[in-house]
Each structure stands twice: as C-alpha cells, then as structure tokens.
Design a protein around this motif. Structure first.
Motif, PDB file in Angstrom:
ATOM      1  N   VAL A  23      -3.811  12.965   2.574  1.00 20.99           N
ATOM      2  CA  VAL A  23      -3.546  11.887   1.613  1.00 20.99           C
ATOM      3  C   VAL A  23      -3.832  10.524   2.237  1.00 20.99           C
ATOM      4  O   VAL A  23      -4.372   9.625   1.578  1.00 20.99           O
ATOM      5  CB  VAL A  23      -2.101  11.967   1.096  1.00 20.99           C
ATOM      6  N   ASN A  24      -3.496  10.351   3.515  1.00 20.07           N
ATOM      7  CA  ASN A  24      -3.801   9.082   4.196  1.00 20.07           C
ATOM      8  C   ASN A  24      -5.303   8.825   4.258  1.00 20.07           C
ATOM      9  O   ASN A  24      -5.761   7.686   4.070  1.00 20.07           O
ATOM     10  CB  ASN A  24      -3.220   9.083   5.610  1.00 20.07           C
ATOM     11  N   ARG A  38       4.557  -0.352   0.565  1.00 18.69           N
ATOM     12  CA  ARG A  38       4.315   0.146  -0.795  1.00 18.69           C
ATOM     13  C   ARG A  38       3.454   1.400  -0.779  1.00 18.69           C
ATOM     14  O   ARG A  38       3.745   2.391  -1.459  1.00 18.69           O
ATOM     15  CB  ARG A  38       3.653  -0.935  -1.650  1.00 18.69           C
ATOM     16  N   SER A  39       2.387   1.358  -0.007  1.00 15.65           N
ATOM     17  CA  SER A  39       1.493   2.520   0.045  1.00 15.65           C
ATOM     18  C   SER A  39       2.165   3.706   0.729  1.00 15.65           C
ATOM     19  O   SER A  39       1.968   4.857   0.326  1.00 15.65           O
ATOM     20  CB  SER A  39       0.189   2.156   0.766  1.00 15.65           C
ATOM     21  N   LYS A  40       2.980   3.432   1.752  1.00 10.51           N
ATOM     22  CA  LYS A  40       3.694   4.523   2.434  1.00 10.51           C
ATOM     23  C   LYS A  40       4.643   5.230   1.469  1.00 10.51           C
ATOM     24  O   LYS A  40       4.748   6.462   1.463  1.00 10.51           O
ATOM     25  CB  LYS A  40       4.469   3.976   3.634  1.00 10.51           C
ATOM     26  N   LYS A  87      -3.716   1.423 -12.486  1.00  7.30           N
ATOM     27  CA  LYS A  87      -2.368   1.628 -11.989  1.00  7.30           C
ATOM     28  C   LYS A  87      -2.177   0.814 -10.712  1.00  7.30           C
ATOM     29  O   LYS A  87      -3.146   0.316 -10.123  1.00  7.30           O
ATOM     30  CB  LYS A  87      -2.104   3.115 -11.700  1.00  7.30           C
ATOM     31  N   THR A  88      -0.898   0.692 -10.278  1.00 11.79           N
ATOM     32  CA  THR A  88      -0.602   0.008  -9.020  1.00 11.79           C
ATOM     33  C   THR A  88       0.258   0.911  -8.141  1.00 11.79           C
ATOM     34  O   THR A  88       0.783   1.935  -8.591  1.00 11.79           O
ATOM     35  CB  THR A  88       0.162  -1.319  -9.271  1.00 11.79           C
ATOM     36  N   LEU A  89       0.443   0.491  -6.908  1.00 16.84           N
ATOM     37  CA  LEU A  89       1.275   1.256  -5.977  1.00 16.84           C
ATOM     38  C   LEU A  89       2.749   1.218  -6.359  1.00 16.84           C
ATOM     39  O   LEU A  89       3.558   1.967  -5.818  1.00 16.84           O
ATOM     40  CB  LEU A  89       1.092   0.716  -4.556  1.00 16.84           C
ATOM     41  N   ALA A 135      -5.018   9.660  -8.370  1.00 18.94           N
ATOM     42  CA  ALA A 135      -4.061   8.560  -8.298  1.00 18.94           C
ATOM     43  C   ALA A 135      -4.680   7.311  -7.667  1.00 18.94           C
ATOM     44  O   ALA A 135      -4.590   6.206  -8.214  1.00 18.94           O
ATOM     45  CB  ALA A 135      -2.835   9.001  -7.500  1.00 18.94           C
ATOM     46  N   PHE A 136      -5.330   7.489  -6.527  1.00 21.76           N
ATOM     47  CA  PHE A 136      -5.907   6.333  -5.831  1.00 21.76           C
ATOM     48  C   PHE A 136      -7.122   5.778  -6.577  1.00 21.76           C
ATOM     49  O   PHE A 136      -7.424   4.593  -6.486  1.00 21.76           O
ATOM     50  CB  PHE A 136      -6.267   6.705  -4.394  1.00 21.76           C
TER      51      PHE A 136
END
Length: 352
Positions: free
Chosen positions: A248-249, A262-264, A328-330, A319-320
C-alpha cells in the motif's frame, strides 16, 4: 503556438504540404518508392502560430510500417512531459490521385497516435488536381473514417489541397488550392485541441501510474502466496501485515501521496479493514468452505493470503486514484472504510 502532427502514407506529399504552409523549402521533397522523411522533423511558422511535426511515411513493408508507428509513439511519449510540445491537431494526409482508402491505413493512424485519443483530426486530401473528384474523395474519407468509431469521433475537417502548382500538360496546370483554408481551420481548432491534448496527457499519465501500481500488486500477491503457505493458523496470524504495508505504501508513492499523519491514518485503515475486520474473517471462512476445494491447509492458506493481498492492493489503487483525480481526500476515512469492507464483501459473495 500550436503543434500539428503530419502523418500519412509514404509519397503522399507531406513535405510539399509543409513547405506550402510554412512558406519555405525547408522540408525535403522527392519522388521514389521510399519516403523522404526518415525521422521526425519539426518546422515552425511563428506568423501563423503553428509548429508542424513531420513524420516518416507508412511504407508498404510491414516492418517499415511498424517502425514508423513505434517512432511516432515514442516521440509522443516523450512530448507528454512538456505541454508546449503536446500534439493539438493531427493532419492525416491521403493521396487524392488514389481512389482507395483502406481501413488498414486508418488503423495505422490510430495506432501511431494512440496517446492522442481525443485530439482533433483533419484529413488533408493531397494532390487534389481533379476538381470533380474532390467531392467523391471527401465522401470516401467520411465512409471509411466512420467505420472506425474512434477515428470518426475525432474527425473535424476534410480538406482537399494542391500544395504546389502541378503541370498537367503544356496548356493546363493545377494551381495551388486549399492551403489558406487548411491553415484557417487548423488555427480555429487549436483551443479545443490544446484542451484535448491536456486530457489525453493526463489520461496517459494516469494509465502509466495504474500499470506501475498493478505491477506492485502482482509482486506483493506472489509474496503473499509464499508467506501464506507457512503452516500456522492463518486467521490468527498477522504475518501478512509487512507485505500489505509495503504494498500500500508503494502504491501511495506511485500516486504522489505524501507521507504525513493523514496518509498514514488512511493507509492504516485500508490494511486494518482488509485484514482483521469481521468481513475479512468471513471471507476466509467462505474460501475454506468452497465445495470441492480439497486442498492441503497450507495451499488453502496460500490462496487466501494471495487473495487478501491482491484485494487490498486493488482497493488501494482505486482509493489513491480517486485522491489523485481530486474526487476524494485523505480525510475521507468513512468512505475508505466502507469501500474496503464492500470490496471484501463482494469477494465473499463471489466465492460462496
């Protein structure tokens, strides 16, 4: 300044056309079996605001034809990095002295210009010496183009031209024709063409990101299968977490997601919901309960593990991608939670 890609069969008269438009003799012309343009050349006329990108012509030989297609594709891929060099209009040149236009010719055009999926196309009927045949050729072009839906959708104009005075005999000649109209129509299409080019470049870049992300999912899934084959109670094991986190990273990085709190949090939700939620556990039970699946426990675990990693990766890509597109946003934590849950629920129903 607008960029026009000039493309067509060998010997169709592209170089003569370019000379007529830019008002010089810079483009080499010639007569012979092989075309005169061996590589891509760019010709500029600041007065009319056009940059003409001349390509080698499609030769009858399949190998030479594919070489030209690949050359145009390669140049196009390089040009997407600079908006000033994006193609805004395509001139597809066909020979007005030939009464045939094969579908294969249109397919070559679309293949060579595959990056520019929505850029306006002007069909330039060169060597239109016969006035009575001009209307016939226009109708022929329409018929053939509209058989190719994608090509037909981008076709904006069909313009017969005579790029240079052509001597028919001692008493008659065909005067230059159609060049001012071609320039006028091209310039008029530039605003739409520039918007289309930006959309095509963004689409191309998104496709490249998607392909890179899918390759990450493929590698991670293979790793998950190997890890999942380890003979331990799979539902109680968190051994896949490092694989999923790395997956995912990597996908987040491909889509330009910065590493911050936020991303974490967003990434953590994707992995947790996918691996330790009740929905995920139900998916495991469903997979093990498939009728006729008489495999060793390690094999079942390997299949389950690979399926989890793949599903989480596919969910992360979507999602990304939505974040990358601005949809969308984080901070949309509820959305990503419900999305991942629904993805595993769908997987569960498919396997029952």
């Amino acid at each position: 300044m607008g960029n026009v890609l000039v493309i067509g069969n060998s010997g169709v008269g592209k170089s003569t056309l370019i000379n007529a438009v830019i008002g010089t003799e810079d483009a080499e012309t010639g007569i012979g079996y092989e075309g005169t343009t061996k590589n891509i050349h760019i010709y500029l006329n600041e007065e009319i605001g056009l940059r003409l990108v001349d390509t080698a012509g499609f030769e009858p030989s399949f190998i030479k034809k594919m070489k030209v297609i690949q050359e145009v594709q390669k140049w196009s891929k390089q040009s997407v990095t600079d908006e000033d060099h994006n193609i805004n209009v395509i001139w597809f040149c066909i020979d007005g002295t030939s009464s045939k236009l094969f579908d294969d010719t249109i397919k070559n055009l679309m293949r060579a210009t595959s990056i520019w999926k929505s850029v306006p196309i002007i069909v330039v009927i060169t060597k239109s010496y016969s006035v009575p045949e001009r209307d016939q050729n226009i109708e022929l072009v329409k018929k053939v183009f509209y058989r190719q839906k994608k090509a037909g959708a981008n076709l904006r104009e069909i313009i017969p031209v005579v790029a240079a005075t052509y001597v028919l005999n001692d008493d008659a000649f065909a005067a230059p024709y159609g060049i001012p109209e071609l320039i006028e129509k091209t310039v008029a299409l530039l605003p739409d063409g520039k918007k289309a080019a930006i959309n095509d470049v963004n689409s191309y870049k998104l496709q490249r990101r998607r392909l890179m992300a899918q390759s990450v999912v493929g590698v991670a899934t293979t790793a998950g299968v190997v890890v999942g084959a380890v003979p331990i109670p799979f539902p109680d094991a968190m051994i896949l977490s490092p694989t999923e986190i790395a997956e995912v990273n990597a996908i987040a990085s491909i889509y330009g997601i910065k590493k911050d709190d936020r991303s974490k949090k967003f990434i953590k939700i994707i992995i947790e919901v996918g691996t330790v939620s009740a929905v995920a556990r139900n998916a495991i039970v469903a997979l093990k309960a498939i009728p006729g699946l008489n495999l060793a426990a390690s094999v079942v675990n390997a299949v389950i593990a690979g399926g989890f990693v793949a599903a989480i990766g596919e969910g992360a890509i979507y999602a990304f991608e939505q974040i990358y597109l601005g949809n969308k946003t984080l901070d949309d934590i509820d959305w990503i939670t419900k999305f991942i849950e629904s993805k595993f629920a769908t997987k569960n129903r498919r396997n029952l």
